[in-house]
Design a protein around this motif. Structure first.
Motif, PDB file in Angstrom:
ATOM      1  N   ALA A 123       0.843  -1.232  -0.090  1.00 21.17           N
ATOM      2  CA  ALA A 123       0.070   0.028   0.118  1.00 21.17           C
ATOM      3  C   ALA A 123       0.697   1.373  -0.105  1.00 21.17           C
ATOM      4  CB  ALA A 123      -0.948  -0.149   1.228  1.00 21.17           C
ATOM      5  N   ARG A 124       2.014   1.316   0.771  1.00 26.89           N
ATOM      6  CA  ARG A 124       2.830   2.485   0.704  1.00 26.89           C
ATOM      7  C   ARG A 124       3.578   2.704  -0.526  1.00 26.89           C
ATOM      8  NH1 ARG A 124       8.017   3.922   0.840  1.00 26.89           N
ATOM      9  NH2 ARG A 124       8.784   1.519   0.401  1.00 26.89           N
ATOM     10  N   ARG A 125       3.985   1.627  -1.252  1.00 28.54           N
ATOM     11  CA  ARG A 125       4.570   1.768  -2.451  1.00 28.54           C
ATOM     12  C   ARG A 125       3.603   2.166  -3.541  1.00 28.54           C
ATOM     13  NH1 ARG A 125       9.263  -2.625  -3.907  1.00 28.54           N
ATOM     14  NH2 ARG A 125      10.393  -2.484  -2.005  1.00 28.54           N
ATOM     15  N   LEU A 126       2.444   1.773  -3.572  1.00 31.39           N
ATOM     16  CA  LEU A 126       1.156   1.964  -4.302  1.00 31.39           C
ATOM     17  C   LEU A 126       0.655   3.578  -4.119  1.00 31.39           C
ATOM     18  CD1 LEU A 126      -1.125   1.199  -6.237  1.00 31.39           C
ATOM     19  CD2 LEU A 126      -2.624   0.989  -4.233  1.00 31.39           C
ATOM     20  N   GLY A 127       0.854   4.142  -2.945  1.00 31.49           N
ATOM     21  CA  GLY A 127       0.767   5.504  -2.603  1.00 31.49           C
ATOM     22  C   GLY A 127       1.800   6.313  -3.481  1.00 31.49           C
ATOM     23  N   LEU A 128       3.059   6.024  -3.323  1.00 35.00           N
ATOM     24  CA  LEU A 128       4.068   6.695  -4.240  1.00 35.00           C
ATOM     25  C   LEU A 128       3.866   6.495  -5.725  1.00 35.00           C
ATOM     26  CD1 LEU A 128       7.203   5.436  -2.163  1.00 35.00           C
ATOM     27  CD2 LEU A 128       5.815   7.637  -1.849  1.00 35.00           C
ATOM     28  N   ARG A 129       3.398   5.456  -6.134  1.00 37.39           N
ATOM     29  CA  ARG A 129       3.163   4.989  -7.698  1.00 37.39           C
ATOM     30  C   ARG A 129       2.010   6.137  -8.119  1.00 37.39           C
ATOM     31  NH1 ARG A 129       1.238   4.880 -11.915  1.00 37.39           N
ATOM     32  NH2 ARG A 129       0.830   3.289 -13.192  1.00 37.39           N
ATOM     33  N   LEU A 130       0.949   6.441  -7.277  1.00 36.40           N
ATOM     34  CA  LEU A 130      -0.201   7.188  -7.613  1.00 36.40           C
ATOM     35  C   LEU A 130       0.129   8.691  -7.489  1.00 36.40           C
ATOM     36  CD1 LEU A 130      -2.798   4.643  -6.006  1.00 36.40           C
ATOM     37  CD2 LEU A 130      -2.593   5.441  -8.282  1.00 36.40           C
ATOM     38  N   ALA A 131       1.109   9.049  -6.953  1.00 34.45           N
ATOM     39  CA  ALA A 131       1.321  10.346  -6.528  1.00 34.45           C
ATOM     40  C   ALA A 131       1.308  11.352  -7.638  1.00 34.45           C
ATOM     41  CB  ALA A 131       2.808  10.539  -5.907  1.00 34.45           C
ATOM     42  N   GLY A 132       1.878  10.846  -8.829  1.00 36.33           N
ATOM     43  CA  GLY A 132       1.596  11.671  -9.912  1.00 36.33           C
ATOM     44  C   GLY A 132       0.400  11.616 -10.798  1.00 36.33           C
ATOM     45  N   GLU A 133      -0.386  10.806 -10.362  1.00 44.04           N
ATOM     46  CA  GLU A 133      -1.784  10.800 -11.243  1.00 44.04           C
ATOM     47  C   GLU A 133      -2.639  12.060 -10.916  1.00 44.04           C
ATOM     48  OE1 GLU A 133      -2.968   8.656 -13.464  1.00 44.04           O
ATOM     49  OE2 GLU A 133      -1.085   7.170 -13.202  1.00 44.04           O
ATOM     50  N   THR A 134      -3.596  12.291 -11.830  1.00 48.85           N
ATOM     51  CA  THR A 134      -4.631  13.218 -11.756  1.00 48.85           C
ATOM     52  C   THR A 134      -5.863  12.707 -11.275  1.00 48.85           C
ATOM     53  OG1 THR A 134      -3.554  14.756 -13.257  1.00 48.85           O
ATOM     54  CG2 THR A 134      -5.643  15.245 -12.639  1.00 48.85           C
ATOM     55  N   VAL A 135      -6.104  12.619  -9.981  1.00 40.81           N
ATOM     56  CA  VAL A 135      -7.489  11.999  -9.681  1.00 40.81           C
ATOM     57  C   VAL A 135      -8.266  13.032  -8.860  1.00 40.81           C
ATOM     58  CG1 VAL A 135      -8.247   9.948  -7.952  1.00 40.81           C
ATOM     59  CG2 VAL A 135      -5.992   9.718  -9.369  1.00 40.81           C
ATOM     60  N   GLN A 136      -9.549  12.743  -9.159  1.00 40.06           N
ATOM     61  CA  GLN A 136     -10.559  13.846  -8.448  1.00 40.06           C
ATOM     62  C   GLN A 136     -11.412  13.344  -7.191  1.00 40.06           C
ATOM     63  OE1 GLN A 136     -10.627  13.597 -12.151  1.00 40.06           O
ATOM     64  NE2 GLN A 136      -9.388  15.481 -12.259  1.00 40.06           N
ATOM     65  N   HIS A 137     -11.398  11.920  -7.254  1.00 37.48           N
ATOM     66  CA  HIS A 137     -12.091  11.286  -6.106  1.00 37.48           C
ATOM     67  C   HIS A 137     -11.623  10.038  -5.928  1.00 37.48           C
ATOM     68  CE1 HIS A 137     -15.356  14.211  -6.520  1.00 37.48           C
ATOM     69  NE2 HIS A 137     -15.109  14.049  -8.018  1.00 37.48           N
ATOM     70  N   LEU A 149      -2.404  11.969  -2.503  1.00 40.52           N
ATOM     71  CA  LEU A 149      -3.549  12.854  -3.402  1.00 40.52           C
ATOM     72  C   LEU A 149      -4.166  13.698  -2.738  1.00 40.52           C
ATOM     73  CD1 LEU A 149      -4.752   9.590  -5.397  1.00 40.52           C
ATOM     74  CD2 LEU A 149      -2.995  11.279  -6.263  1.00 40.52           C
ATOM     75  N   SER A 150      -3.991  13.886  -1.499  1.00 39.22           N
ATOM     76  CA  SER A 150      -4.735  14.889  -0.722  1.00 39.22           C
ATOM     77  C   SER A 150      -6.338  14.727  -0.893  1.00 39.22           C
ATOM     78  CB  SER A 150      -4.185  16.176  -1.030  1.00 39.22           C
ATOM     79  OG  SER A 150      -2.871  16.413  -0.704  1.00 39.22           O
ATOM     80  N   LEU A 151      -6.592  13.283  -0.911  1.00 43.45           N
ATOM     81  CA  LEU A 151      -8.135  13.303  -1.030  1.00 43.45           C
ATOM     82  C   LEU A 151      -8.512  12.509   0.307  1.00 43.45           C
ATOM     83  CD1 LEU A 151      -8.108  12.034  -4.613  1.00 43.45           C
ATOM     84  CD2 LEU A 151      -8.902  14.149  -3.975  1.00 43.45           C
ATOM     85  N   SER A 152      -9.912  12.729   0.389  1.00 46.49           N
ATOM     86  CA  SER A 152     -10.487  11.962   1.377  1.00 46.49           C
ATOM     87  C   SER A 152     -11.006  10.630   0.978  1.00 46.49           C
ATOM     88  CB  SER A 152     -11.591  12.686   2.102  1.00 46.49           C
ATOM     89  OG  SER A 152     -12.780  12.850   1.008  1.00 46.49           O
ATOM     90  N   VAL A 153     -11.166   9.441   1.793  1.00 51.37           N
ATOM     91  CA  VAL A 153     -11.621   8.181   1.331  1.00 51.37           C
ATOM     92  C   VAL A 153     -13.231   8.006   1.505  1.00 51.37           C
ATOM     93  CG1 VAL A 153     -11.167   5.776   1.341  1.00 51.37           C
ATOM     94  CG2 VAL A 153      -9.306   7.324   1.841  1.00 51.37           C
TER      95      VAL A 153
END
Length: 232
Positions: free
Chosen positions: A46-60, A80-84
């Motif tokens: 999960a930690r590595r996945l978070g780093l992998r997603l850091a450059g993605e443009t995700v709204q939700h 991503l500075s998003l709530s879950v």
């Protein structure tokens, strides 16, 4: 392969993630709706996945409400500075009375149910569980709702292996009967596009089973349904 679906401004991209590893994954147990937490390997995935997603443009960011999915989503939410937002509809298939059991335990305690399971029919369910047809309808409904609410956006969805199997079968025009044949690793990266929210089965796979962010980690446990099929 189905003909590629032409993208439109109202199409919704969904990054689909199977939760990280649990001890029950390692023991090849049917987890279903039982609320099993990640193990140490799952937290690292999960930690590595978070780093992998850091450059993605995700709204939700949406997640199954089960703990293993929410724990997998947490590092990505931070990056991503998003709530879950959690959704019960994104849960794994319900396996009823056999949840928590290994294949050999099901064979011993529910031999007839196991024999029927090996037929991999879409209308079969484990005792008090959910069959593939109802499971598929639940997941397509959930994805249709996501696409309708977030047209033209990118949504990160953290869910379960069975959910991804339903998506893969649908995108490839396959039926619901027969064993799983797609690669669905824990914490793998998958991206799909739904062209029309009114037709949630209009799914195009853009990326599947990307595990580059998990390179150098130990091999994952794999429940291979095909190994249970009768030899020909």
């Amino acid at each position: 392969m189905p003909t590629p679906i032409t993208a439109s401004p109202s199409a919704t991209e969904i990054i689909l993630i199977r939760h990280g590893e649990t001890d029950w994954n390692r023991e090849l147990r049917f987890q279903g709706h039982i609320d099993v937490p990640l193990n140490d390997m799952g937290h690292e995935q999960a930690r590595r996945l978070g780093l992998r997603l850091a450059g993605e443009t995700v709204q939700h960011l949406l997640s199954s409400d089960l703990m293993r999915a929410q724990q997998t989503a947490a590092p990505a939410a931070q990056q991503l500075s998003l709530s879950v937002l959690t959704r019960v509809s994104l849960r794994e298939q319900n396996f009823g009375l056999v949840e928590g059991m290994r294949a050999d335990e099901i064979q011993n305690l529910h031999p007839r149910a196991w024999e029927q399971w090996l037929e991999f029919r879409e209308d079969h369910a484990m005792p008090e569980g959910e069959n593939a047809r109802d499971f598929h309808a639940r997941i397509m409904g959930a994805l249709g709702d996501i696409a309708a609410l977030h047209a033209g956006q990118c949504v990160l969805v953290v869910t379960h292996g069975g959910v991804l199997d339903m998506v893969w079968r649908t995108a490839n025009g396959l039926g619901l009967s027969g064993p799983r044949r797609s690669d669905i690793p824990n914490a793998g990266f998958n991206r799909v596009r739904i062209a029309d929210a009114a037709v949630p089965t209009s799914i195009e796979i853009l990326d599947w089973a990307d595990t580059r962010h998990l390179d150098d980690l130990p091999a994952q446990p794999t429940y291979d349904q095909t190994r249970h099929l009768p030899k020909r």
